[in-house]
Design a protein around this motif. Structure first.
Motif, short mmCIF file in Angstrom:
data_model
loop_
_atom_site.label_atom_id
_atom_site.label_comp_id
_atom_site.label_asym_id
_atom_site.label_seq_id
_atom_site.Cartn_x
_atom_site.Cartn_y
_atom_site.Cartn_z
N ASP A 1 -2.18 -6.90 -5.49
CA ASP A 1 -2.11 -6.42 -4.10
C ASP A 1 -3.27 -6.99 -3.30
O ASP A 1 -4.22 -7.55 -3.85
CB ASP A 1 -2.15 -4.89 -4.04
N GLU A 2 -3.22 -6.79 -1.99
CA GLU A 2 -4.31 -7.15 -1.10
C GLU A 2 -4.65 -5.96 -0.23
O GLU A 2 -3.77 -5.17 0.14
CB GLU A 2 -3.95 -8.35 -0.22
N GLY A 3 -5.93 -5.84 0.11
CA GLY A 3 -6.34 -4.74 0.97
C GLY A 3 -7.65 -5.05 1.64
O GLY A 3 -8.36 -6.00 1.29
N ARG A 4 -7.99 -4.26 2.63
CA ARG A 4 -9.24 -4.47 3.36
C ARG A 4 -9.72 -3.15 3.93
O ARG A 4 -8.94 -2.20 4.12
CB ARG A 4 -9.06 -5.49 4.49
N LYS A 5 -11.01 -3.09 4.19
CA LYS A 5 -11.58 -1.94 4.84
C LYS A 5 -11.20 -1.97 6.31
O LYS A 5 -11.13 -3.04 6.93
CB LYS A 5 -13.11 -1.96 4.69
N LYS A 6 -10.95 -0.80 6.89
CA LYS A 6 -10.56 -0.73 8.29
C LYS A 6 -11.64 -1.38 9.16
O LYS A 6 -12.82 -1.06 9.06
CB LYS A 6 -10.36 0.73 8.70
N GLY A 7 -11.22 -2.31 9.98
CA GLY A 7 -12.15 -3.03 10.84
C GLY A 7 -12.49 -4.42 10.35
O GLY A 7 -12.94 -5.26 11.12
N ASP A 8 -12.30 -4.64 9.03
CA ASP A 8 -12.54 -5.97 8.48
C ASP A 8 -11.32 -6.86 8.69
O ASP A 8 -10.19 -6.38 8.80
CB ASP A 8 -12.85 -5.89 6.97
N ARG A 9 -11.57 -8.15 8.73
CA ARG A 9 -10.47 -9.11 8.89
C ARG A 9 -10.03 -9.69 7.55
O ARG A 9 -8.87 -10.06 7.38
CB ARG A 9 -10.90 -10.23 9.84
N LYS A 10 -10.95 -9.79 6.63
CA LYS A 10 -10.66 -10.45 5.35
C LYS A 10 -9.94 -9.49 4.39
O LYS A 10 -10.36 -8.36 4.20
CB LYS A 10 -11.96 -10.93 4.71
N PHE A 11 -8.88 -9.98 3.80
CA PHE A 11 -8.17 -9.22 2.78
C PHE A 11 -8.75 -9.57 1.41
O PHE A 11 -9.06 -10.74 1.13
CB PHE A 11 -6.68 -9.56 2.80
N ASN A 12 -8.89 -8.57 0.56
CA ASN A 12 -9.40 -8.75 -0.79
C ASN A 12 -8.30 -8.51 -1.81
O ASN A 12 -7.41 -7.67 -1.61
CB ASN A 12 -10.56 -7.78 -1.07
N SER A 13 -8.37 -9.24 -2.91
CA SER A 13 -7.42 -9.01 -4.00
C SER A 13 -7.73 -7.67 -4.66
O SER A 13 -8.89 -7.38 -4.97
CB SER A 13 -7.52 -10.14 -5.04
N ARG A 14 -6.70 -6.89 -4.89
CA ARG A 14 -6.87 -5.57 -5.48
C ARG A 14 -5.81 -5.33 -6.56
O ARG A 14 -4.72 -5.90 -6.51
CB ARG A 14 -6.76 -4.47 -4.42
N ALA A 15 -6.17 -4.47 -7.49
CA ALA A 15 -5.18 -4.03 -8.48
C ALA A 15 -4.21 -3.08 -7.82
O ALA A 15 -4.49 -2.47 -6.78
CB ALA A 15 -5.89 -3.35 -9.64
N ARG A 16 -3.05 -2.94 -8.42
CA ARG A 16 -2.06 -2.02 -7.88
C ARG A 16 -2.57 -0.59 -7.96
O ARG A 16 -3.38 -0.23 -8.80
CB ARG A 16 -0.74 -2.17 -8.64
N GLN A 17 -2.05 0.24 -7.06
CA GLN A 17 -2.53 1.63 -6.97
C GLN A 17 -2.27 2.41 -8.25
O GLN A 17 -3.05 3.28 -8.63
CB GLN A 17 -1.89 2.32 -5.77
N ASN A 18 -1.14 2.11 -8.93
CA ASN A 18 -0.85 2.82 -10.17
C ASN A 18 -1.90 2.51 -11.24
O ASN A 18 -2.21 3.36 -12.09
CB ASN A 18 0.54 2.47 -10.69
N VAL A 19 -2.46 1.29 -11.20
CA VAL A 19 -3.48 0.92 -12.17
C VAL A 19 -4.75 1.75 -11.94
O VAL A 19 -5.36 2.25 -12.90
CB VAL A 19 -3.80 -0.59 -12.07
N ILE A 20 -5.16 1.91 -10.69
CA ILE A 20 -6.33 2.72 -10.38
C ILE A 20 -6.10 4.17 -10.74
O ILE A 20 -6.98 4.86 -11.29
CB ILE A 20 -6.69 2.60 -8.88
N LEU A 21 -4.89 4.66 -10.48
CA LEU A 21 -4.55 6.05 -10.82
C LEU A 21 -4.64 6.27 -12.33
O LEU A 21 -5.24 7.26 -12.79
CB LEU A 21 -3.15 6.39 -10.32
N GLU A 22 -4.06 5.34 -13.10
CA GLU A 22 -4.07 5.49 -14.55
C GLU A 22 -5.47 5.29 -15.13
O GLU A 22 -5.81 5.89 -16.16
CB GLU A 22 -3.08 4.52 -15.18
N LEU A 23 -6.28 4.47 -14.47
CA LEU A 23 -7.68 4.33 -14.89
C LEU A 23 -8.38 5.68 -14.80
O LEU A 23 -9.07 6.11 -15.74
CB LEU A 23 -8.38 3.31 -14.00
N GLY A 24 -8.22 6.37 -13.68
CA GLY A 24 -8.83 7.70 -13.53
C GLY A 24 -8.28 8.69 -14.53
O GLY A 24 -9.02 9.54 -15.06
N TYR A 25 -6.98 8.59 -14.82
CA TYR A 25 -6.35 9.52 -15.78
C TYR A 25 -6.99 9.38 -17.16
O TYR A 25 -7.36 10.39 -17.79
CB TYR A 25 -4.85 9.24 -15.85
#
Length: 272
Positions: free
Chosen positions: A189-213
């Motif tokens: 996935d790609e994402g950015r902080k609100k106000g930034d122009r540059k998109f960063n490569s990110r892991a899928r949201q399910n991956v972050i959720l399962e990491l926390g689990y």
């Protein structure tokens, strides 16, 4: 209490509870505080100090008798010497302490013919399953799974398990009974902080959720993250082992070291 011949005190205890319109819950399916409250109220009904002493001695001796392995009870003997209990009451407890001292350190192991010297090896051998959390990168998932299999470890991948019409969360709960979790953070996935122009490569949201689990379920010492170099790592996840993925296989050495420190018995030279 019937064993100690103090049925009358039990009747008074029940009568007192009835008069106060209270009830006492005792058993394995109740909180320990409930049992302690019942025991305290029961003792309050015993006016005879000798009966009270006999009952306390009986409870302590029965507890020691129930222990399946040897423990150091010297501190208990020292404390009992200050109670002022009669010799008969103390001898009942001291006899059980002496019998406990003759038990094995881990009596439960001998039931399975396992020596205490092999306890650590047994615990290490029993660790055999690793859950793989992944995104859309099929190549990395297969590389990690096949590498674990070379070490005799069973990789658990949700997509390879029967779903049984369960939701993803239900499947994770069902198949999450593992010894370790490897989380693959790939730039799906790609994402950015609100106000930034540059998109960063990110892991899928399910991956972050399962990491926390799995951090919550296994603890951070039993979770490792393998990430692609350009992938943004989540904030507020300090103390996690992050292993950069590389084509030369250095990630394998770091992963094996982490698994060994977690209790797995692995050959560092196997499959490198």
């Amino acid at each position: 209490m019937s064993k100690r011949g103090i049925f009358e005190q039990w009747v008074e205890f029940v009568g007192s509870a009835t008069q106060k319109r209270t009830f006492h819950a005792v058993g394995f399916d109740h909180e320990i505080d409930d049992s302690l409250t019942a025991l305290a109220d029961m003792f309050n009904q015993i006016q005879n100090s000798q009966i009270w002493e006999e009952l306390i001695s009986f409870i302590i001796s029965e507890f020691i008798k129930s222990l399946e392995f040897r423990i150091n009870l010297q501190h208990l003997k020292e404390s009992l010497s200050l109670t002022g209990f009669s010799e008969n009451s103390l001898s009942l407890i001291y006899r059980e302490i002496e019998m406990n001292s003759e038990k094995d350190e881990k009596r439960t192991l001998n039931k399975k013919n396992v020596s205490s010297n092999n306890l650590e090896k047994l615990a290490e051998r029993s660790k055999s399953k690793v859950f793989i959390v992944h995104g859309h990168e099929e190549g990395l998932k297969q590389s990690v799974a096949r590498y674990l299999e070379k070490h005799g470890i069973k990789p658990v991948i949700i997509s390879e398990q029967p779903s049984g019409s369960n939701t993803i969360i239900e499947q994770i709960e069902e198949y999450g009974d593992v010894d370790f979790a490897v989380v693959l953070m790939t730039g799906d996935d790609e994402g950015r902080k609100k106000g930034d122009r540059k998109f960063n490569s990110r892991a899928r949201q399910n991956v972050i959720l399962e990491l926390g689990y799995f951090l919550g379920r296994l603890g951070r010492k039993h979770v490792a993250v393998i990430y692609e170099n350009d992938v943004e790592k989540p904030s507020d996840f300090s103390g996690i082992l992050y292993i950069p993925y590389d084509l030369h296989g250095a990630w394998k050495v770091k992963l094996v070291k982490e698994l060994k420190s977690s209790g797995f018995r692995l050959d560092m030279n196997l499959g490198l």
